[in-house]
Design an enzyme around this catalytic site. Structure first.
Site, PDB file in Angstrom:
ATOM      1  N   LYS A  51     -16.554  15.990  -0.874  1.00  0.00           N
ATOM      2  CA  LYS A  51     -14.948  16.301  -1.217  1.00  0.00           C
ATOM      3  C   LYS A  51     -14.518  14.738  -1.550  1.00  0.00           C
ATOM      4  O   LYS A  51     -15.167  13.774  -1.174  1.00  0.00           O
ATOM      5  CB  LYS A  51     -14.148  16.720  -0.063  1.00  0.00           C
ATOM      6  CG  LYS A  51     -14.214  15.598   1.093  1.00  0.00           C
ATOM      7  CD  LYS A  51     -13.346  16.199   2.256  1.00  0.00           C
ATOM      8  CE  LYS A  51     -13.036  15.070   3.346  1.00  0.00           C
ATOM      9  NZ  LYS A  51     -14.215  14.880   4.321  1.00  0.00           N
ATOM     10  N   GLU A  83      -7.623  11.878   7.405  1.00  0.00           N
ATOM     11  CA  GLU A  83      -7.639  12.872   6.362  1.00  0.00           C
ATOM     12  C   GLU A  83      -8.992  13.834   6.781  1.00  0.00           C
ATOM     13  O   GLU A  83      -8.525  15.149   6.819  1.00  0.00           O
ATOM     14  CB  GLU A  83      -7.865  12.376   4.924  1.00  0.00           C
ATOM     15  CG  GLU A  83      -6.650  11.706   4.432  1.00  0.00           C
ATOM     16  CD  GLU A  83      -6.949  10.060   4.753  1.00  0.00           C
ATOM     17  OE1 GLU A  83      -7.584   9.777   5.679  1.00  0.00           O
ATOM     18  OE2 GLU A  83      -6.071   9.387   3.886  1.00  0.00           O
ATOM     19  N   ASP A  98       0.913  -1.006  -0.046  1.00  0.00           N
ATOM     20  CA  ASP A  98      -0.037   0.206  -0.086  1.00  0.00           C
ATOM     21  C   ASP A  98       0.998   1.168   0.062  1.00  0.00           C
ATOM     22  O   ASP A  98       1.921   1.313   0.572  1.00  0.00           O
ATOM     23  CB  ASP A  98      -0.822  -0.090   1.338  1.00  0.00           C
ATOM     24  CG  ASP A  98      -1.982  -0.646   1.073  1.00  0.00           C
ATOM     25  OD1 ASP A  98      -2.601  -0.804  -0.041  1.00  0.00           O
ATOM     26  OD2 ASP A  98      -2.720  -1.330   2.000  1.00  0.00           O
ATOM     27  N   SER A 128     -15.815   6.013   1.378  1.00  0.00           N
ATOM     28  CA  SER A 128     -15.660   4.481   1.284  1.00  0.00           C
ATOM     29  C   SER A 128     -14.490   4.382  -0.124  1.00  0.00           C
ATOM     30  O   SER A 128     -14.209   5.362  -0.906  1.00  0.00           O
ATOM     31  CB  SER A 128     -16.699   3.863   0.823  1.00  0.00           C
ATOM     32  OG  SER A 128     -17.091   3.883  -0.560  1.00  0.00           O
TER      33      SER A 128
HETATM   34  N1  ATP Z   1     -11.660  11.060   3.898  1.00  0.00           N
HETATM   35  C1  ATP Z   1     -11.838  11.153   2.582  1.00  0.00           C
HETATM   36  N2  ATP Z   1     -12.940  11.793   1.915  1.00  0.00           N
HETATM   37  C2  ATP Z   1     -12.726  11.930   0.833  1.00  0.00           C
HETATM   38  N3  ATP Z   1     -12.204  11.491   0.022  1.00  0.00           N
HETATM   39  C3  ATP Z   1     -11.166  10.820   0.324  1.00  0.00           C
HETATM   40  C4  ATP Z   1     -10.929  10.710   1.852  1.00  0.00           C
HETATM   41  N4  ATP Z   1      -9.715  10.079   1.842  1.00  0.00           N
HETATM   42  C5  ATP Z   1      -9.360   9.687   0.769  1.00  0.00           C
HETATM   43  N5  ATP Z   1     -10.063  10.065  -0.147  1.00  0.00           N
HETATM   44  C6  ATP Z   1      -9.980  10.004  -1.584  1.00  0.00           C
HETATM   45  O1  ATP Z   1      -9.907   8.745  -2.119  1.00  0.00           O
HETATM   46  C7  ATP Z   1      -8.772   8.227  -2.767  1.00  0.00           C
HETATM   47  C8  ATP Z   1      -8.585   6.739  -2.200  1.00  0.00           C
HETATM   48  O2  ATP Z   1      -8.172   7.022  -0.751  1.00  0.00           O
HETATM   49  P1  ATP Z   1      -7.698   5.519  -0.191  1.00  0.00           P
HETATM   50  O3  ATP Z   1      -7.621   5.816   1.338  1.00  0.00           O
HETATM   51  O4  ATP Z   1      -8.313   4.273  -0.539  1.00  0.00           O
HETATM   52  O5  ATP Z   1      -6.273   5.493  -0.777  1.00  0.00           O
HETATM   53  P2  ATP Z   1      -4.897   4.685  -0.595  1.00  0.00           P
HETATM   54  O6  ATP Z   1      -3.766   5.494  -1.276  1.00  0.00           O
HETATM   55  O7  ATP Z   1      -5.104   3.498  -1.247  1.00  0.00           O
HETATM   56  O8  ATP Z   1      -4.783   4.493   0.831  1.00  0.00           O
HETATM   57  P3  ATP Z   1      -4.855   3.116   1.907  1.00  0.00           P
HETATM   58  O9  ATP Z   1      -3.206   2.723   1.863  1.00  0.00           O
HETATM   59  O10 ATP Z   1      -5.444   3.722   3.178  1.00  0.00           O
HETATM   60  O11 ATP Z   1      -5.755   2.195   1.185  1.00  0.00           O
HETATM   61  C9  ATP Z   1      -7.795   9.356  -2.234  1.00  0.00           C
HETATM   62  O12 ATP Z   1      -6.951   9.524  -3.403  1.00  0.00           O
HETATM   63  C10 ATP Z   1      -8.626  10.432  -2.154  1.00  0.00           C
HETATM   64  O13 ATP Z   1      -8.865  11.120  -3.319  1.00  0.00           O
HETATM   65 MG    MG Z   2      -7.243   4.810   3.196  1.00  0.00          MG
END
Ligand code: ATP
Ligand code: MG
Ligand code: K
Length: 690
Positions: free
Chosen positions: A403, A356, A315, A386
């Protein structure tokens, strides 16, 4: 850092004493049968013992003293192999003993209704069932494994992890899982129990580490089949020698036929007893070495797979980067003020439990003094984040604020007939190129601007990936972030490849695709989202801090919850495989050398011509045979430390490793017996024993 794990002293007295007792207990036929090579030696010990008793009554095929010496050596060979296994198991048990301390009688406060403030009844933790909801307050022990459904608290997990610094456990997000036997230090938690008594994480860990659940791994079975085949070949060869020698003695009218005792000794020297005796200890020690790294492997197969891994999925957030993606700046769209953007961003994040989300609330407060509002009085409904939607937000009195990732928000506003402005597009590109995560904020169909989430690539990670490349392992970074951000971080961290905008399904598909091409895939995960991918991966390391779903889907748990541990896990697995390979090579080379020591001596009486093979010039045929059998037993003892500690490991390619291995352990295996047997022979002569 205080660690609960045992110091690496191999020769701890308590362990050794217990191992001696266990070595005798393991003489039970039921135990011996499990190891076919050693079972042959076991039968040989019994047979020679019977022959000795006959010899005492004057019916021996060889002098009674000689038969007794051989019988004793064979019994010691069996005992030494038992001892090796017992020491390995003893060390694992010692490592697991602290886990027993974590098991205690705990009183649980079972909530009548699943909400803080409701009345509770006190019951014994052992009668809690899956699905029960309990309250845990400051000072209380957590009565069972479960997920936090309400509250935030600091928890002392040292009973399990040995790490004295408290950790935060809270509802929502990836830090919601708690483990029975740990203790809440401050505040309170409401926890839904996720397992029935006897099936807890602690129970499973203890069973695994103590070896009671250990089964032969596929590779061990394959190797055992090979060793059995070799044993059968030598058995046939040895058995046919008897009529052969009888015949030649008869036709020549001189010499004497081979005794059964000599044939048994010959057989034991020729079959691969060294690896046969140490195989199980090597496997147990592999699991033990994982434990020393604070990793609990729930199967020997997982340790083995770790050594053969071809692809490592990592990840981005939290593994390659430090993982606290924090809001760093607001970039408003044309015609929007920064404060307006910050206000909307904060509103949309008030109920966002992710790090975040929280950091956005904090940044808006720091920059513009915008206070977190009481969410209940706003009459708001929240849309939670999600990994599928990549979006979160709030609906309040006719306003809809969202957002999320650029494409998620683009989809959201075009659905309502809005348009994604070009200037915002440029901001997104700028932010992404820096390796930051852009979150686009929109109200109804209007884009308000971009929040920059910053994360930092971990120090030293590039060097680790370099090592992995040298081992021939491909690293793939996975992230939910957009391609530009992913590319920037991938370049900075030096991974081989990346998968951007990854949903949990995309992750799962990536694993399946690599497996279909015949590769073994390893990954780490902590979220419930990760569970399907963890279940699919060959080596699946769940973080101890992660959710129960992740821990159940994985085949290893990292008690330190350090995602970079995967690299050490691969090294430990490789070391275990190398140790097994090295000792197999050594064992078989050894047997070849023993052949030269024992054959000319054994047949000297039968075929004097074979004397040309007698390169070792051992004192007498009897001393040659005895020396070889003594060496055969002692080499098992001598190699126990190597089997348990593992051979030295350097990250080099597979081919180079094989070469080094053959050179050191193959050649060593050939030479060592010549020296060893010659020395033992000289000693026997010196002591007037032969
Ligand atoms: N709290 C949030 N609210 C809205 N959008 C978010 C939020 N957190 C992340 N995102 C958006 O969703 C996308 C994917 O987030 P996610 O956490 O799944 O990413 P990741 O880099 O794979 O992290 P992880 O290692 O935790 O899986 C981010 O790139 C961002 O654009
Ligand atoms: Mg995440
Ligand atoms: K042998």
């Amino acid at each position: 850092m205080s660690k609960n794990t045992l110091s690496t002293s191999l020769f701890n007295r308590d362990i050794l004493q217990q191992a001696i007792i266990d070595a005798f207990a393991k003489l039970a036929p039921r135990q011996q049968w499990k190891n076919p090579v050693m079972f042959v030696v076991y039968l040989g010990s019994m047979l020679t013992s019977v022959l000795w008793l006959q010899a005492l009554r004057g019916q021996g095929d060889a002098p009674a003293g000689f038969i007794l010496a051989i019988a004793c050596c064979l019994w010691f060979t069996v005992l030494f192999a038992n001892f090796a296994e017992a020491v390995a198991e003893g060390r694992s048990k010692a490592q697991a003993s602290f886990l027993h301390n974590a098991k205690r009688d705990i009183i649980a406060k079972k909530l009548d209704e699943a909400r803080y403030g409701n009345p509770f009844t006190e019951i014994a933790a052992s009668s809690l069932r899956k699905g029960d909801v309990v309250l845990i307050e400051a000072g209380d022990f957590i009565p069972g494994d479960g997920d936090v459904i309400e509250g935030v608290a600091s928890v002392d997990e040292s009973a399990i992890t040995g790490e004295s610094a408290p950790v935060i456990r809270e509802s929502g997000g990836d830090f919601s899982s708690v483990t029975g036997g740990t203790r809440v230090l401050s505040d309170w938690l409401v926890v839904r129990i996720s397992v029935n008594p006897g099936e807890t994480f602690l129970d499973r860990m203890i069973a695994m580490v103590e070896g009671s659940q250990r089964q032969k791994t596929p590779n061990e079975i394959a190797l055992t089949i090979l060793l059995v085949a070799l044993t059968l070949v030598f058995l046939m060869a040895t058995v046919t020698l008897l009529p052969f020698s009888l015949y030649s003695v008869e036709t020549a009218g001189s010499g004497h036929p081979l005794s059964i005792t000599v044939l048994v000794a010959l057989l034991v020297c020729l079959i691969p007893t060294t690896i046969g005796g140490l195989l199980s200890a090597i496997g147990v020690a592999g699991i033990g070495r994982m434990m020393q790294k604070n990793v609990v492997a729930t199967s020997g197969r997982a340790v083995e797979a770790a050594g053969d891994v071809d692809v490592l999925l990592l990840d981005k957030t939290g593994t390659i980067t430090l993982g606290n993606r924090q809001a760093a700046a607001f970039f408003p769209a044309k015609g929007v003020s920064e404060k307006q953007l910050a206000d909307a961003a904060q509103l949309s994040s008030l109920a966002d439990e992710t790090p975040e989300g929280r950091s956005i609330v904090v940044l808006a407060k720091q920059k513009f003094g915008i206070r977190g509002r009481d969410v209940h009085s706003l009459g708001a409904t929240f849309v939670h984040f999600s990994a599928q939607t990549r979006m979160s937000g709030v609906n309040l009195k006719g306003r809809q604020i969202r957002k999320g990732s650029e494409d998620a928000i683009r989809g959201y506003i075009t659905e309502q007939g809005g348009r994604f402005p070009a200037d915002t597009q440029n901001i997104v590109i700028d932010v992404s190129r820096r390796g930051s995560t852009p979150l686009v904020v929109a109200e109804d169909k209007k884009v308000l601007g971009v929040i920059e989430l910053k994360d930092i690539v971990k120090g030293g990670i590039k060097e680790r990936f370099m090592e992995l490349r040298q081992m021939g392992i491909k690293t793939i970074m996975i992230t939910g972030d957009n391609r530009l951000t992913a590319a920037a971080i991938a370049a900075e961290a030096g991974v081989d490849d990346f998968l951007a905008e990854a949903t949990p399904e995309a992750k799962l598909n990536l694993i399946r695709q690599h497996q279909a091409e015949g590769r073994l895939v390893a990954m780490t995960g902590d979220g419930t989202n990760d569970a399907p991918a963890l279940a699919q991966a060959d080596v699946a390391v769940a973080m101890n801090s992660g959710t129960q779903a992740a821990k159940e889907a994985g085949n290893m748990v990292d008690l330190d919850s350090n995602p970079t541990k995967l690299i050490e896990i691969v090294e430990t697995g490789k070391q275990m495989l190398m140790t097994r390979g090295a000792l197999t090579t050594f064992s078989i080379a050894n047997d070849v050398a023993k052949y030269f020591a024992i054959i000319p001596a054994a047949f000297a009486g039968t075929y004097p011509a074979l004397n040309v093979l007698n390169v070792m010039h051992l004192a007498t045929p009897a001393s040659a045979i005895l020396s070889a059998v003594i060496f055969n037993a002692l080499i098992i003892i001598a190699l126990i430390p190597l089997a348990l500690r593992g051979v030295g490991y350097k990250p080099v390619g597979a081919e180079k490793l094989l070469q080094n291995n053959l050179l050191i352990y193959g050649l060593g295996g050939l030479v060592v017996p010549f020296i060893g047997i010659k020395l033992i022979d000289a000693l026997l002569v010196g002591l007037h024993l032969v």
